[in-house]
Design a protein around this motif. Structure first.
Motif, short mmCIF file in Angstrom:
data_model
loop_
_atom_site.label_atom_id
_atom_site.label_comp_id
_atom_site.label_asym_id
_atom_site.label_seq_id
_atom_site.Cartn_x
_atom_site.Cartn_y
_atom_site.Cartn_z
N TYR A 135 0.80 -1.21 0.00
CA TYR A 135 0.00 0.00 0.00
C TYR A 135 0.84 1.27 0.00
O TYR A 135 0.35 2.33 -0.38
N ARG A 136 2.09 1.16 0.43
CA ARG A 136 2.97 2.33 0.30
C ARG A 136 3.09 2.74 -1.16
O ARG A 136 3.23 3.92 -1.47
N ARG A 137 3.05 1.76 -2.06
CA ARG A 137 3.17 2.07 -3.49
C ARG A 137 2.01 2.93 -3.98
O ARG A 137 2.11 3.57 -5.02
N SER A 138 0.91 2.92 -3.23
CA SER A 138 -0.26 3.72 -3.60
C SER A 138 -0.39 4.96 -2.72
O SER A 138 -1.48 5.54 -2.64
N GLY A 139 0.68 5.34 -2.04
CA GLY A 139 0.67 6.59 -1.29
C GLY A 139 0.20 6.49 0.14
O GLY A 139 -0.01 7.52 0.80
N TYR A 140 0.04 5.28 0.66
CA TYR A 140 -0.39 5.10 2.05
C TYR A 140 0.82 5.07 2.98
O TYR A 140 1.88 4.54 2.62
N GLU A 141 0.64 5.63 4.17
CA GLU A 141 1.68 5.61 5.20
C GLU A 141 1.12 4.92 6.43
O GLU A 141 -0.02 5.18 6.84
N GLU A 142 1.91 4.04 7.03
CA GLU A 142 1.44 3.27 8.17
C GLU A 142 1.66 4.02 9.48
O GLU A 142 2.46 4.95 9.55
N THR A 143 0.92 3.58 10.50
CA THR A 143 1.10 4.10 11.85
C THR A 143 1.40 2.92 12.76
O THR A 143 0.97 1.80 12.48
N PRO A 144 2.18 3.10 13.82
CA PRO A 144 2.49 1.97 14.71
C PRO A 144 1.22 1.33 15.25
O PRO A 144 0.21 2.01 15.48
N ALA A 145 1.26 0.01 15.44
CA ALA A 145 0.06 -0.72 15.85
C ALA A 145 0.40 -1.66 17.00
O ALA A 145 1.16 -2.62 16.83
N TRP A 146 -0.18 -1.37 18.17
CA TRP A 146 0.00 -2.20 19.35
C TRP A 146 -1.36 -2.55 19.95
O TRP A 146 -2.31 -1.75 19.85
N ASP A 147 -1.43 -3.70 20.55
CA ASP A 147 -2.63 -4.13 21.26
C ASP A 147 -2.33 -4.28 22.74
O ASP A 147 -1.18 -4.54 23.13
N TRP A 148 -3.39 -4.16 23.53
CA TRP A 148 -3.34 -4.56 24.94
C TRP A 148 -4.29 -5.73 25.11
O TRP A 148 -5.48 -5.64 24.76
N ASN A 149 -3.77 -6.84 25.61
CA ASN A 149 -4.56 -8.05 25.82
C ASN A 149 -4.80 -8.28 27.30
O ASN A 149 -3.89 -8.09 28.13
N LEU A 150 -6.03 -8.70 27.60
CA LEU A 150 -6.37 -9.05 28.97
C LEU A 150 -7.03 -10.42 28.98
O LEU A 150 -7.90 -10.70 28.13
N GLY A 284 -2.77 -7.14 34.88
CA GLY A 284 -2.85 -8.21 33.89
C GLY A 284 -2.80 -7.76 32.45
O GLY A 284 -2.74 -8.61 31.55
N ALA A 285 -2.82 -6.46 32.18
CA ALA A 285 -2.79 -5.98 30.79
C ALA A 285 -1.41 -6.21 30.18
O ALA A 285 -0.39 -5.86 30.78
N ALA A 286 -1.38 -6.81 28.98
CA ALA A 286 -0.12 -7.13 28.31
C ALA A 286 -0.09 -6.44 26.95
O ALA A 286 -1.02 -6.56 26.16
N ARG A 287 1.00 -5.71 26.68
CA ARG A 287 1.17 -4.99 25.41
C ARG A 287 1.88 -5.88 24.40
O ARG A 287 2.96 -6.42 24.69
N VAL A 288 1.27 -6.04 23.23
CA VAL A 288 1.86 -6.90 22.19
C VAL A 288 1.76 -6.19 20.85
O VAL A 288 0.83 -5.41 20.60
N ALA A 289 2.74 -6.45 19.98
CA ALA A 289 2.67 -5.92 18.61
C ALA A 289 1.50 -6.55 17.89
O ALA A 289 1.29 -7.76 17.97
N ARG A 290 0.74 -5.73 17.19
CA ARG A 290 -0.46 -6.24 16.52
C ARG A 290 -0.09 -7.05 15.29
O ARG A 290 0.78 -6.66 14.51
N GLU A 291 -0.76 -8.17 15.11
CA GLU A 291 -0.61 -8.98 13.91
C GLU A 291 -1.77 -8.67 12.98
O GLU A 291 -2.91 -9.03 13.24
N GLY A 292 -1.50 -7.98 11.90
CA GLY A 292 -2.56 -7.59 10.97
C GLY A 292 -3.23 -6.30 11.39
O GLY A 292 -2.91 -5.69 12.41
N SER A 293 -4.19 -5.87 10.55
CA SER A 293 -4.96 -4.64 10.81
C SER A 293 -4.05 -3.44 11.08
O SER A 293 -4.26 -2.67 12.02
#
Length: 318
Positions: A135-150, A284-293
Motif C-alpha cells: 500500500y505504500r506504493r499507492s501513497g499510504y503511510e502506516e502508523t504503529p500498531a500495538w494491542d493490549w490483551n487481557l 494483567g494488561a499485556a502490550r503486544v505488537a499487533r498482527e494484521g490490521s
C-alpha cells in the motif's frame, strides 16, 4: 483497465470468490448471506461502495470496498472543519492474477475517484493484513500498531461500573465520549458502531453461540464500548474514554467479566495515546505488537498530519 462500481450480481459473485480469504468458518453460502446482511445495514446503505478493476474484456482483475467516515481537520483558526474520509477494505486479487500490479492500480484509481467526487475529502484509510509495502506504493503511510490483551479471570466482575449498556444505548454512549484533541481524526457514527454489533449478531446466529450480555459500560464520566469477534473468540474494545486509572480498571474488568461469561478467551484493546497511560496500569494488561490490521493513511488533500499522529480506535476498523 478501468474502474467500475459493482452491480448486485457482481457483488454476489465476489462474495463467493473472496470466501477463501475471509469466509472461514462459515460456508460459502453463509458468507454470502453475511455480506448481504451487512450491505443492507444502514451504515453500508449510506456510504459503502464495491469497486471492480476490469480488463478490456470485462474480466474482474481486483476488487475492494470503500466506506464513508466523518473526519475532522484542525484549521489555522483553531476550529475543526468537518470532512469526508473513506475506509478501504476487502482488497482482493485472485491468486492466478497476483503479481501484476492490479491491486496497486485499483487503489490508485479508487483514491483518485474519491478525491474527485469529494470536495470535502480528507483521507483514505485502510487496515492492512499483508504489511505496509503493497500500500505504500499507492501513497499510504502506516502508523504503529500495538494491542493490549487481557485474560478473563474469575475474580473480575461488573460490580464497580455504574451501568452496563445494551445495543440501544450506544448512540448516547458515543455522544458522551470526548473526541481527541489532535490535528486530525476520524470519528465513528452510531450507525458504524451498530455495524460492528450487526457482525456480532450474524456470527452469534450462524455459529450458534451466545452474545455477550452487554456491549459496553459506564463509570462516572468514563465509557467503554465493545463487541464480540466470534471467529477468533475475542471481545474487542471498540471505543474507550477513561478519566482515571480506577475507571480504566473498572471498565476493563467489566469487559473481561462479560467475555468470560460468553466463553471468549481474551479482551483486546487497540492502543491509543490518550488511554495508554491508564490501560498500562490495569492489572494483567499485556502490550503486544499487533498482527494484521495495520492502520495506513493516504491524504486526499494537502495539509494532513503524518499517519502516526492519527488516532485509530478499533471502532474505525472495517
Amino acid at each position: 483497465m478501468h474502474l467500475v462500481l459493482a452491480t448486485e450480481a457482481q457483488k454476489a459473485e465476489r462474495d463467493r470468490v473472496t470466501h477463501s480469504a475471509w469466509g472461514s468458518p462459515l460456508t460459502v453460502e453463509q458468507f454470502h448471506q453475511r455480506e448481504v446482511r451487512l450491505r443492507a445495514h444502514p451504515w453500508c446503505r449510506e456510504g459503502m461502495r464495491t469497486w471492480l478493476l476490469l480488463d478490456d474484456d470485462g474480466r474482474v482483475l481486483a476488487s475492494c470496498e470503500s466506506f464513508h467516515n466523518d473526519s475532522f481537520l484542525l484549521g489555522p483558526d483553531g476550529e475543526y472543519a468537518a470532512g469526508d474520509s473513506f475506509s478501504i477494505a476487502s482488497v482482493f486479487t485472485e491468486e492466478s492474477l497476483r503479481g501484476r500490479g492490479h491491486a496497486s492500480r485499483m487503489m490508485d484509481l479508487v483514491a483518485a475517484e474519491l478525491e474527485r467526487a469529494s470536495p470535502r475529502g480528507h483521507a483514505a484509510v485502510l487496515f492492512s493484513d499483508v504489511g505496509a509495502p503493497l500500500y505504500r506504493r499507492s501513497g499510504y503511510e502506516e502508523t504503529p500498531a500495538w494491542d493490549w490483551n487481557l485474560q478473563p479471570r474469575a475474580d473480575q466482575s461488573t460490580r464497580h461500573v455504574d451501568a452496563l449498556l445494551k445495543d440501544a444505548d450506544v448512540p448516547a454512549a458515543l455522544q458522551r465520549m470526548r473526541r481527541p484533541s489532535v490535528p486530525f481524526f476520524l470519528w465513528p457514527s452510531p450507525a458504524q458502531m451498530d455495524w460492528h454489533l450487526e457482525r456480532e449478531r450474524i456470527y452469534a446466529e450462524m455459529l450458534r453461540r451466545p452474545r455477550p450480555e452487554a456491549c459496553g459500560a459506564t463509570v462516572g464520566d468514563s465509557t467503554a464500548l465493545w463487541a464480540m469477534m466470534a471467529r477468533s473468540g475475542e471481545l474487542v474494545v471498540l471505543m474507550l474514554d477513561v478519566r482515571c486509572e480506577a475507571d480504566a480498571t473498572a471498565l476493563l474488568d467489566a469487559a473481561c467479566a462479560m467475555a468470560r461469561k460468553a466463553g471468549l478467551s481474551k479482551v483486546v484493546l487497540w492502543e491509543e495515546p490518550g488511554t495508554m497511560p491508564w490501560v498500562a496500569r490495569v492489572p494483567g494488561a499485556a502490550r503486544v505488537a499487533r498482527e494484521g490490521s495495520l492502520p495506513m493513511v493516504r491524504p486526499l488533500r494537502p495539509g494532513l498530519p503524518a499517519a502516526p499522529d492519527v488516532p485509530f480506535p478499533r471502532a474505525l476498523w472495517v
